[in-house]
Design a protein around this motif. Structure first.
Motif, PDB file in Angstrom:
ATOM      1  N   TYR A  43      16.367  41.792   7.312  1.00 25.25           N
ATOM      2  CA  TYR A  43      15.387  40.748   7.589  1.00 25.25           C
ATOM      3  C   TYR A  43      15.922  39.786   8.644  1.00 25.25           C
ATOM      4  O   TYR A  43      15.180  39.297   9.486  1.00 25.25           O
ATOM      5  N   TYR A  44      17.216  39.546   8.597  1.00 26.29           N
ATOM      6  CA  TYR A  44      17.838  38.672   9.586  1.00 26.29           C
ATOM      7  C   TYR A  44      17.962  39.421  10.910  1.00 26.29           C
ATOM      8  O   TYR A  44      18.475  40.543  10.945  1.00 26.29           O
ATOM      9  N   ARG A  45      17.461  38.825  11.989  1.00 24.81           N
ATOM     10  CA  ARG A  45      17.517  39.474  13.303  1.00 24.81           C
ATOM     11  C   ARG A  45      18.230  38.559  14.296  1.00 24.81           C
ATOM     12  O   ARG A  45      17.608  37.671  14.881  1.00 24.81           O
TER      13      ARG A  45
ATOM     14  N   VAL B 159       5.775  39.050   8.695  1.00 29.97           N
ATOM     15  CA  VAL B 159       6.810  39.848   9.380  1.00 29.97           C
ATOM     16  C   VAL B 159       7.614  40.616   8.323  1.00 29.97           C
ATOM     17  O   VAL B 159       7.909  41.808   8.480  1.00 29.97           O
TER      18      VAL B 159
ATOM     19  N   MET C  63      13.850  28.134  11.281  1.00 30.39           N
ATOM     20  CA  MET C  63      14.004  29.599  11.166  1.00 30.39           C
ATOM     21  C   MET C  63      14.787  29.969   9.918  1.00 30.39           C
ATOM     22  O   MET C  63      14.513  30.981   9.283  1.00 30.39           O
TER      23      MET C  63
ATOM     24  N   LYS D 275       8.340  44.663   7.920  1.00 29.64           N
ATOM     25  CA  LYS D 275       9.682  45.252   7.796  1.00 29.64           C
ATOM     26  C   LYS D 275       9.775  46.100   6.524  1.00 29.64           C
ATOM     27  O   LYS D 275      10.355  47.187   6.527  1.00 29.64           O
TER      28      LYS D 275
ATOM     29  N   ARG E 260       3.676  28.858  10.518  1.00 31.97           N
ATOM     30  CA  ARG E 260       4.808  29.664  10.990  1.00 31.97           C
ATOM     31  C   ARG E 260       5.464  30.399   9.822  1.00 31.97           C
ATOM     32  O   ARG E 260       5.810  31.574   9.920  1.00 31.97           O
TER      33      ARG E 260
ATOM     34  N   GLU F 159      11.555  35.189   3.626  1.00 31.15           N
ATOM     35  CA  GLU F 159      11.525  36.657   3.744  1.00 31.15           C
ATOM     36  C   GLU F 159      12.537  37.268   2.775  1.00 31.15           C
ATOM     37  O   GLU F 159      12.245  38.202   2.050  1.00 31.15           O
TER      38      GLU F 159
ATOM     39  N   CYS G 230      12.424  29.893   7.142  1.00 30.61           N
ATOM     40  CA  CYS G 230      11.486  31.031   7.233  1.00 30.61           C
ATOM     41  C   CYS G 230      12.181  32.317   6.770  1.00 30.61           C
ATOM     42  O   CYS G 230      11.596  33.116   6.036  1.00 30.61           O
ATOM     43  N   LEU G 231      13.435  32.504   7.199  1.00 32.80           N
ATOM     44  CA  LEU G 231      14.169  33.702   6.787  1.00 32.80           C
ATOM     45  C   LEU G 231      14.371  33.717   5.265  1.00 32.80           C
ATOM     46  O   LEU G 231      14.246  34.760   4.629  1.00 32.80           O
TER      47      LEU G 231
ATOM     48  N   VAL H 105      14.675  32.998  20.340  1.00 35.11           N
ATOM     49  CA  VAL H 105      13.835  31.846  19.967  1.00 35.11           C
ATOM     50  C   VAL H 105      14.540  30.546  20.364  1.00 35.11           C
ATOM     51  O   VAL H 105      13.955  29.671  21.004  1.00 35.11           O
TER      52      VAL H 105
ATOM     53  N   ARG I 137      16.685  38.190  17.849  1.00 35.41           N
ATOM     54  CA  ARG I 137      15.437  37.435  17.902  1.00 35.41           C
ATOM     55  C   ARG I 137      15.708  35.933  17.735  1.00 35.41           C
ATOM     56  O   ARG I 137      15.141  35.110  18.442  1.00 35.41           O
ATOM     57  N   GLU I 138      16.594  35.598  16.818  1.00 30.56           N
ATOM     58  CA  GLU I 138      16.919  34.187  16.599  1.00 30.56           C
ATOM     59  C   GLU I 138      17.505  33.570  17.873  1.00 30.56           C
ATOM     60  O   GLU I 138      17.155  32.458  18.248  1.00 30.56           O
TER      61      GLU I 138
HETATM   62  O1  LIG Z   1      11.049  37.836  14.010  1.00 36.15           O
HETATM   63  C1  LIG Z   1      11.464  38.197  12.922  1.00 36.15           C
HETATM   64  O2  LIG Z   1      11.918  39.341  12.721  1.00 36.15           O
HETATM   65  C2  LIG Z   1      11.471  37.251  11.789  1.00 36.15           C
HETATM   66  O3  LIG Z   1      11.824  37.637  10.711  1.00 36.15           O
HETATM   67  C3  LIG Z   1      11.070  35.818  12.002  1.00 36.15           C
HETATM   68  C4  LIG Z   1      12.266  34.903  12.191  1.00 36.15           C
HETATM   69  C5  LIG Z   1      11.728  33.500  12.601  1.00 36.15           C
HETATM   70  O4  LIG Z   1      11.575  32.650  11.737  1.00 36.15           O
HETATM   71  O5  LIG Z   1      11.416  33.334  13.787  1.00 36.15           O
HETATM   72  C6  LIG Z   1      13.017  34.766  10.929  1.00 36.15           C
HETATM   73  C7  LIG Z   1      14.159  35.476  10.685  1.00 36.15           C
HETATM   74  C8  LIG Z   1      14.766  36.382  11.649  1.00 36.15           C
HETATM   75  O6  LIG Z   1      16.154  36.306  11.611  1.00 36.15           O
HETATM   76  C9  LIG Z   1      14.258  36.159  13.003  1.00 36.15           C
HETATM   77  C10 LIG Z   1      13.136  35.418  13.257  1.00 36.15           C
END
Ligand SMILES: O=C(O)C(=O)C[C@]1(C(=O)O)C=C[C@@H](O)C=C1
Length: 362
Positions: free
Chosen positions: A48-50, A36, A82, A40, A29, A89, A85-86, A57, A53-54
């Motif tokens: 990068y932070y969305r 991802v 998450m 971007k 993951r 990024e 993961c962020l 999820v 989407r968060e």
């Molecule tokens: O989907 C994205 O745009 C991602 O960057 C992945 C992800 C995730 O880990 O699911 C990580 C950070 C974002 O804030 C949203 C989702």
């Protein structure tokens, strides 16, 4: 080896196998999140932070959860995955109303997870300023409390700021009466806390410490810090401050209302896209004429839009002008909401859309 020892060994072997699979999946993951980030980057997208989407999820995890862990627990675990993961990024920085140990810091961790870097600020104004200056990626500020109502300073800051709201988070607030190891518990004559917290514990204080002096300070964390050097003083603060300053709880959960909670807003330069369950906050100025609010709210009524909050503040431009802060369900990208906004703008002397953002999940 006894039968139960044998059973325990087998179960732990199973857990080891599952953990190893979880680790492989989490790494997979994380690799995906890194890809991802590359997409971007190629698109020249600096966010990068969305938030939308968060939220999606987390909602989907809660919906698919079959137990035995409860929905909030699994969401909290995925929140941390998450967050990590962020951070791969882009490590993000969040300015919060400090010092360390405040409820705003707890709200920031709840919303962004532990991998975000939380940066304490002395005032709400500073949080706004740091975000606007680009010194941090986002800010988090309290906006309303279920017992004490709205935090006017935050609303007033929006009047002067071009920043957008891109998220919200609600936090259950539990207050404790804290003392240090040097406090003479039978001689407590002064109690420090933030004015809002003192107000939220008013009845409890009236019953148990009616004659103690109540001293309002800038934050609960500051209250916790102060009592370290005063043997006759106690503080009202939450768990984070108690842990940070190594204080003991004389009484727990002393808030007058058991459902005491505070709502915080995430501020930034980013506009969140629709997540499917969104809120919008707007600021509207109207001349102070009879029926102004009624007229302003009519387009919402006609459009069948759910209002979640309406606040009034005196405007800083003219003595008799008013500013209304209105929250409602829906996203400005929804044509129905866009139409309502057009009708509101026609009636108002000024309309500012503070942001559309996902409804708080946790
Ligand atoms: O989907 C994205 O745009 C991602 O960057 C992945 C992800 C995730 O880990 O699911 C990580 C950070 C974002 O804030 C949203 C989702």
């Amino acid at each position: 080896m006894s039968e139960s020892e044998q059973k325990l060994k087998e179960l732990r072997n199973r857990i080891d196998t599952i953990d190893s699979k979880l680790l492989t999946l989490m790494s997979e993951r994380a690799d995906c999140a890194k890809s991802v980030a590359q997409v971007k980057q190629l698109e020249g997208d600096s966010f990068y932070y969305r938030p939308e989407r968060e939220a999606q999820v987390l909602r989907s995890i809660m919906q698919n959860n079959q137990g035995p862990l409860d929905d909030e627990e699994v969401a909290r675990l995925f929140r941390e995955i998450m967050s990590a993961c962020l951070a791969l990024e882009q490590p993000i920085q969040v300015a919060y109303l400090g010092p360390e140990g405040t409820f705003t810091q707890a709200a920031s961790i709840k919303h962004f997870g532990h991998s975000a870097v939380c940066v304490p600020m002395a005032t709400i104004d500073e949080v706004f300023r740091e975000v606007l200056a680009g010194a941090v990626n986002y800010g988090i500020v309290p906006v309303e409390n279920s017992t004490e109502g709205v935090i006017n300073h935050t609303l007033d800051s929006f009047m002067e700021s071009p920043l957008k709201i891109c998220g919200e988070v609600e936090l259950r607030i539990h207050h404790h009466l804290l003392v240090s190891e040097h406090t003479r518990r039978d001689k407590i004559s002064r109690i420090y806390s933030h004015a809002q917290s003192l107000a939220q514990c008013r009845k409890w204080l009236d019953s148990y410490y009616p004659s103690a002096e109540r001293v309002a300070v800038n934050s609960n964390a500051e209250a916790a810090k102060r009592i370290k050097s005063e043997w006759h003083s106690a503080a009202i603060a939450g768990d984070m401050a108690a842990e940070l300053y190594e204080l003991e709880k004389v009484a727990e959960k002393i808030e007058d209302r058991p459902d005491n909670s505070t709502r915080f807003l995430i501020i930034g330069t980013q506009e969140a896209l629709p997540s499917g369950q969104d809120k919008t906050s707007i600021m509207v100025s109207m001349r102070n004429q009879p029926g102004a609010l009624h007229e302003l709210l009519e387009p919402f009524h006609k459009g069948n839009i759910d209002l979640t909050r309406v606040e009034t503040r005196p405007s800083n431009t003219g003595t008799w002008n008013y500013v209304f802060f209105i929250d409602f369900l829906g996203h400005v990208h929804d044509p129905k909401i866009a139409e309502v906004m057009k009708n509101v703008a026609a009636k108002a002397s000024d309309l500012k859309i503070l942001g559309s953002y996902p409804k708080g999940v946790l």
